[in-house]
Design an enzyme around this catalytic site. Sequence first.
Site, PDB file in Angstrom:
ATOM      1  N   HIS A  19       5.775  -3.359  -7.363  1.00 34.40           N
ATOM      2  CA  HIS A  19       5.322  -4.180  -6.383  1.00 34.40           C
ATOM      3  C   HIS A  19       3.966  -4.821  -7.096  1.00 34.40           C
ATOM      4  O   HIS A  19       3.417  -4.110  -7.728  1.00 34.40           O
ATOM      5  CB  HIS A  19       4.681  -2.985  -5.200  1.00 34.40           C
ATOM      6  CG  HIS A  19       4.278  -3.584  -4.070  1.00 34.40           C
ATOM      7  ND1 HIS A  19       2.942  -4.393  -3.890  1.00 34.40           N
ATOM      8  CD2 HIS A  19       4.615  -3.885  -2.689  1.00 34.40           C
ATOM      9  CE1 HIS A  19       2.691  -4.892  -2.640  1.00 34.40           C
ATOM     10  NE2 HIS A  19       3.628  -4.577  -2.188  1.00 34.40           N
ATOM     11  N   ASP A  21      14.266  -7.589  -2.078  1.00 37.32           N
ATOM     12  CA  ASP A  21      13.758  -7.653  -0.708  1.00 37.32           C
ATOM     13  C   ASP A  21      12.983  -8.976  -0.434  1.00 37.32           C
ATOM     14  O   ASP A  21      12.926  -9.820   0.728  1.00 37.32           O
ATOM     15  CB  ASP A  21      12.755  -6.662  -0.050  1.00 37.32           C
ATOM     16  CG  ASP A  21      11.562  -6.366  -0.871  1.00 37.32           C
ATOM     17  OD1 ASP A  21      11.374  -7.023  -1.979  1.00 37.32           O
ATOM     18  OD2 ASP A  21      10.473  -5.712  -0.594  1.00 37.32           O
ATOM     19  N   HIS A  22      12.399  -9.502  -1.357  1.00 39.11           N
ATOM     20  CA  HIS A  22      11.372 -10.849  -1.314  1.00 39.11           C
ATOM     21  C   HIS A  22      11.079 -11.063  -2.849  1.00 39.11           C
ATOM     22  O   HIS A  22      11.005 -10.540  -3.456  1.00 39.11           O
ATOM     23  CB  HIS A  22      10.451 -10.739  -0.305  1.00 39.11           C
ATOM     24  CG  HIS A  22       9.657  -9.719  -0.458  1.00 39.11           C
ATOM     25  ND1 HIS A  22       8.688  -9.347  -1.593  1.00 39.11           N
ATOM     26  CD2 HIS A  22       9.449  -8.539   0.207  1.00 39.11           C
ATOM     27  CE1 HIS A  22       8.015  -8.335  -1.528  1.00 39.11           C
ATOM     28  NE2 HIS A  22       8.566  -7.808  -0.377  1.00 39.11           N
ATOM     29  N   THR A  56       8.494  -6.813   3.208  1.00 38.39           N
ATOM     30  CA  THR A  56       9.648  -5.831   3.290  1.00 38.39           C
ATOM     31  C   THR A  56      10.223  -5.556   4.377  1.00 38.39           C
ATOM     32  O   THR A  56      11.203  -5.740   4.667  1.00 38.39           O
ATOM     33  CB  THR A  56       9.105  -4.346   2.507  1.00 38.39           C
ATOM     34  OG1 THR A  56       8.515  -4.551   1.299  1.00 38.39           O
ATOM     35  CG2 THR A  56      10.187  -3.535   2.526  1.00 38.39           C
ATOM     36  N   GLU A  85      12.276  -3.756  -4.362  1.00 38.46           N
ATOM     37  CA  GLU A  85      11.022  -4.177  -4.194  1.00 38.46           C
ATOM     38  C   GLU A  85      10.801  -5.605  -5.072  1.00 38.46           C
ATOM     39  O   GLU A  85      10.819  -5.410  -6.418  1.00 38.46           O
ATOM     40  CB  GLU A  85       9.864  -3.558  -4.382  1.00 38.46           C
ATOM     41  CG  GLU A  85       8.605  -3.813  -4.306  1.00 38.46           C
ATOM     42  CD  GLU A  85       7.986  -4.454  -2.712  1.00 38.46           C
ATOM     43  OE1 GLU A  85       8.609  -3.985  -1.893  1.00 38.46           O
ATOM     44  OE2 GLU A  85       7.708  -5.567  -2.854  1.00 38.46           O
TER      45      GLU A  85
HETATM   46  C1  GP9 Z   1       5.244  -0.603   1.600  1.00 40.28           C
HETATM   47  C2  GP9 Z   1       6.368  -1.379   0.985  1.00 40.28           C
HETATM   48  C3  GP9 Z   1       5.664  -2.625   0.126  1.00 40.28           C
HETATM   49  O1  GP9 Z   1       5.621   0.351   2.351  1.00 40.28           O
HETATM   50  O2  GP9 Z   1       7.359  -1.777   1.887  1.00 40.28           O
HETATM   51  O3  GP9 Z   1       5.496  -3.538   1.336  1.00 40.28           O
HETATM   52  P1  GP9 Z   1       5.388  -5.291   1.045  1.00 40.28           P
HETATM   53  O4  GP9 Z   1       4.029  -5.578   0.580  1.00 40.28           O
HETATM   54  O5  GP9 Z   1       6.334  -5.593  -0.029  1.00 40.28           O
HETATM   55  O6  GP9 Z   1       5.686  -5.654   2.405  1.00 40.28           O
HETATM   56 MN    MN Z   2       8.280  -5.413  -0.489  1.00 39.82          MN
END
Ligand code: GP9
Ligand code: MN
Length: 402
Positions: free
Chosen positions: A195, A254-255, A79, A37
């Site tokens: 996150h 992921d980003h 994500t 994440e």
């Molecule tokens: C939520 C997680 C985080 O299930 O995938 O989401 P994001 O905000 O990074 O898309």
């Molecule tokens: Mn994410």
Amino acid sequence: THVDTGKIEEYVANQQDETTDLFGLAKGKNIVLISMESTQNFVINQKVNGREITPFLNNLIGESFYFNQIYDQTAQGKTSDSEFMIDTSLYPLSGGSVFVRRPKNTFNSLQHILKENGAYYSASFHGNDPSFWNREKMYENLGYDHFFSKQDYQVTDENSVNYGIKDIPFFEQSVEHMKTMPEPYLAKLITLTNHFPFLLDENDQLIAMGNTDEGVVNRYVTTVRYQDEAIKRLFQTLKDNGMYKDTIFVLYGDHYGISKKYEAALSQMLGDEYSPINHSHYRQVPVIIHIPGQKGETIAVPGGEIDIRPTLLHLLGIKAEDTISFGRNLFTRSANHPVIFRDGGFVNDTYIYQDGVCYNKTTGEQLDHVACEPYQKNVHDELGLSDDIIYGDLLRFTSRKD
Ligand code: GP9
Ligand code: MN
């Protein structure tokens, strides 16, 4: 109505995979994808207050393929956009998430390809509600056999923070689920603790916060450090249970986690002088492919998340020649080919086209438009074809046996 898939097939046929001696190196192995994440590439080999942010990943890189110039290509689907690119090798949409907007389309997904080439069982693991990003529905369509979501985990106040279960208990419980899966399998483990706004209990803080003017940047260091510890323990648990040796691992950010408005503080922490192209550099995410027993190699070709699937398939020895894919094998990808962003920007080995301005990638110097123009056509064409496929649900006209 007549649908012209010919144009797409012709385009994609131009990008036939070259053969390398890495083809099939991980044939038949289990696959563990770890979606990290909000993990940006600047954390790799970076110290804050004299301590590494990612000691485990820094070590792992020494015995992995480490792609250190891979760019975040996600858009609003965050994500889910990264998952979409890895599973389909198509571009995300410019607005919203394909997971939410097009969950019923036909996709020739990684999961379907693996099912047809090696009878792989596929599962995703994530500690959030199954409906978040419409994952439950989209996963079924993409051919996942199972989704281990929040309801499959023991989630308590003590083992949760921010969006849900913390990465350490998440991985511990995930391994128990993984033991139940038939082999060979694809297991996608999606972390959550790192996150925004990067909250963490004091006990879990394994490194001091950053010293910038922005709490977001300062806390980020601690949640990335925690995630690194969680991944370290996951590897140890897999080794202890005989689940390590016959597995290929793909770890990727992921980003971005630090948005543009906090980038000045980030530059402060990293000691970077201001340059308009810092933004592009910060949008790099780490991609680490680890095959137990291999020697380490850093690969500095520019690429994007969309290129992860063809690279993985190459290592698995799966040709998938008739598969429509915008990604390219990172082991053979031309450094000149643009890495395309959803906003029309791009990066290659020479140029950065960012917010409508063309820059020299090395010096950050602003260039005349004409330098970037030839690539802009390429950008426009690829995004257009990918959008045509998604909005027209065009893959239903191609042959997928499942
Ligand atoms: C939520 C997680 C985080 O299930 O995938 O989401 P994001 O905000 O990074 O898309
Ligand atoms: Mn994410």
